[in-house]
Design a protein around this motif. Sequence first.
Motif, PDB file in Angstrom:
ATOM      1  N   LYS A   5      -1.084 116.092 -19.343  1.00 42.90           N
ATOM      2  CA  LYS A   5      -1.708 115.865 -18.032  1.00 42.90           C
ATOM      3  C   LYS A   5      -3.166 116.311 -18.044  1.00 42.90           C
ATOM      4  O   LYS A   5      -4.017 115.654 -17.457  1.00 42.90           O
ATOM      5  N   GLN A   6      -3.440 117.417 -18.722  1.00 45.09           N
ATOM      6  CA  GLN A   6      -4.814 117.900 -18.812  1.00 45.09           C
ATOM      7  C   GLN A   6      -5.690 116.944 -19.618  1.00 45.09           C
ATOM      8  O   GLN A   6      -6.827 116.660 -19.248  1.00 45.09           O
ATOM      9  N   LEU A   7      -5.147 116.428 -20.724  1.00 43.92           N
ATOM     10  CA  LEU A   7      -5.881 115.431 -21.506  1.00 43.92           C
ATOM     11  C   LEU A   7      -6.184 114.189 -20.675  1.00 43.92           C
ATOM     12  O   LEU A   7      -7.301 113.661 -20.712  1.00 43.92           O
ATOM     13  N   ARG A   8      -5.193 113.734 -19.935  1.00 41.48           N
ATOM     14  CA  ARG A   8      -5.384 112.556 -19.087  1.00 41.48           C
ATOM     15  C   ARG A   8      -6.458 112.820 -18.032  1.00 41.48           C
ATOM     16  O   ARG A   8      -7.347 111.992 -17.806  1.00 41.48           O
ATOM     17  N   HIS A   9      -6.398 113.958 -17.407  1.00 44.14           N
ATOM     18  CA  HIS A   9      -7.384 114.334 -16.389  1.00 44.14           C
ATOM     19  C   HIS A   9      -8.784 114.416 -16.989  1.00 44.14           C
ATOM     20  O   HIS A   9      -9.755 113.896 -16.421  1.00 44.14           O
ATOM     21  N   ASP A  10      -8.893 115.051 -18.151  1.00 46.97           N
ATOM     22  CA  ASP A  10     -10.195 115.164 -18.811  1.00 46.97           C
ATOM     23  C   ASP A  10     -10.731 113.799 -19.234  1.00 46.97           C
ATOM     24  O   ASP A  10     -11.928 113.527 -19.122  1.00 46.97           O
ATOM     25  N   PHE A  11      -9.831 112.935 -19.713  1.00 55.61           N
ATOM     26  CA  PHE A  11     -10.254 111.594 -20.110  1.00 55.61           C
ATOM     27  C   PHE A  11     -10.805 110.825 -18.918  1.00 55.61           C
ATOM     28  O   PHE A  11     -11.863 110.196 -19.005  1.00 55.61           O
ATOM     29  N   ILE A  12     -10.093 110.851 -17.810  1.00 58.31           N
ATOM     30  CA  ILE A  12     -10.539 110.127 -16.620  1.00 58.31           C
ATOM     31  C   ILE A  12     -11.891 110.662 -16.148  1.00 58.31           C
ATOM     32  O   ILE A  12     -12.789 109.890 -15.804  1.00 58.31           O
ATOM     33  N   ARG A  13     -12.058 111.977 -16.170  1.00 61.20           N
ATOM     34  CA  ARG A  13     -13.334 112.583 -15.763  1.00 61.20           C
ATOM     35  C   ARG A  13     -14.468 112.118 -16.682  1.00 61.20           C
ATOM     36  O   ARG A  13     -15.526 111.695 -16.217  1.00 61.20           O
ATOM     37  N   GLU A  14     -14.241 112.150 -17.984  1.00 53.80           N
ATOM     38  CA  GLU A  14     -15.272 111.719 -18.940  1.00 53.80           C
ATOM     39  C   GLU A  14     -15.532 110.214 -18.845  1.00 53.80           C
ATOM     40  O   GLU A  14     -16.672 109.769 -18.990  1.00 53.80           O
ATOM     41  N   PHE A  15     -14.480 109.438 -18.604  1.00 52.71           N
ATOM     42  CA  PHE A  15     -14.649 107.996 -18.474  1.00 52.71           C
ATOM     43  C   PHE A  15     -15.547 107.679 -17.281  1.00 52.71           C
ATOM     44  O   PHE A  15     -16.480 106.886 -17.390  1.00 52.71           O
ATOM     45  N   TRP A  16     -15.283 108.307 -16.135  1.00 59.09           N
ATOM     46  CA  TRP A  16     -16.112 108.060 -14.949  1.00 59.09           C
ATOM     47  C   TRP A  16     -17.534 108.545 -15.154  1.00 59.09           C
ATOM     48  O   TRP A  16     -18.486 107.914 -14.691  1.00 59.09           O
ATOM     49  N   ARG A  17     -17.682 109.653 -15.846  1.00 52.70           N
ATOM     50  CA  ARG A  17     -19.025 110.158 -16.135  1.00 52.70           C
ATOM     51  C   ARG A  17     -19.794 109.139 -16.987  1.00 52.70           C
ATOM     52  O   ARG A  17     -20.962 108.848 -16.721  1.00 52.70           O
ATOM     53  N   GLY A  18     -19.158 108.602 -18.000  1.00 49.97           N
ATOM     54  CA  GLY A  18     -19.798 107.589 -18.840  1.00 49.97           C
ATOM     55  C   GLY A  18     -20.045 106.298 -18.089  1.00 49.97           C
ATOM     56  O   GLY A  18     -21.075 105.648 -18.278  1.00 49.97           O
ATOM     57  N   LEU A  19     -19.110 105.929 -17.213  1.00 54.01           N
ATOM     58  CA  LEU A  19     -19.286 104.706 -16.437  1.00 54.01           C
ATOM     59  C   LEU A  19     -20.488 104.823 -15.495  1.00 54.01           C
ATOM     60  O   LEU A  19     -21.199 103.839 -15.282  1.00 54.01           O
ATOM     61  N   LEU A  20     -20.724 106.006 -14.982  1.00 56.25           N
ATOM     62  CA  LEU A  20     -21.903 106.207 -14.136  1.00 56.25           C
ATOM     63  C   LEU A  20     -23.197 105.992 -14.919  1.00 56.25           C
ATOM     64  O   LEU A  20     -24.182 105.516 -14.365  1.00 56.25           O
ATOM     65  N   VAL A  21     -23.184 106.313 -16.200  1.00 58.87           N
ATOM     66  CA  VAL A  21     -24.373 106.133 -17.037  1.00 58.87           C
ATOM     67  C   VAL A  21     -24.668 104.645 -17.241  1.00 58.87           C
ATOM     68  O   VAL A  21     -25.822 104.218 -17.141  1.00 58.87           O
TER      69      VAL A  21
END
Length: 110
Positions: A5-21
Amino acid sequence: MRAIKQLRHDFIREFWRGLLVVWPIVSLLLLFMALLGLAVGELEGWPVGDGLYFSFVTGLTIGYGDLVPRLGLARCLAMLIGIAGIVMTGLIVAVGVHALRKVLEDQGIH
């Protein structure tokens, strides 16, 4: 289970951060595709909704569906829509791969 669950949460956070870029590029590609779809619709005599529908079906590389351009210029524009869709899809996949790689490296998983 907690680690997954933590990996999934971290992935989603990093994905959105990259998508904002890359969002400015993605949004321009979406606008470009929509404008080309409207142009194809105008050339083919389709309603506005059909032109936009055609654009995103073609741009998301689903391919021609129930709407197929008949004119040569409209077909050339459809190729540009397809190329823009491939570039957009590639950007989003690259963001996902980068996010996954970063999360796995942060967790010490290689």
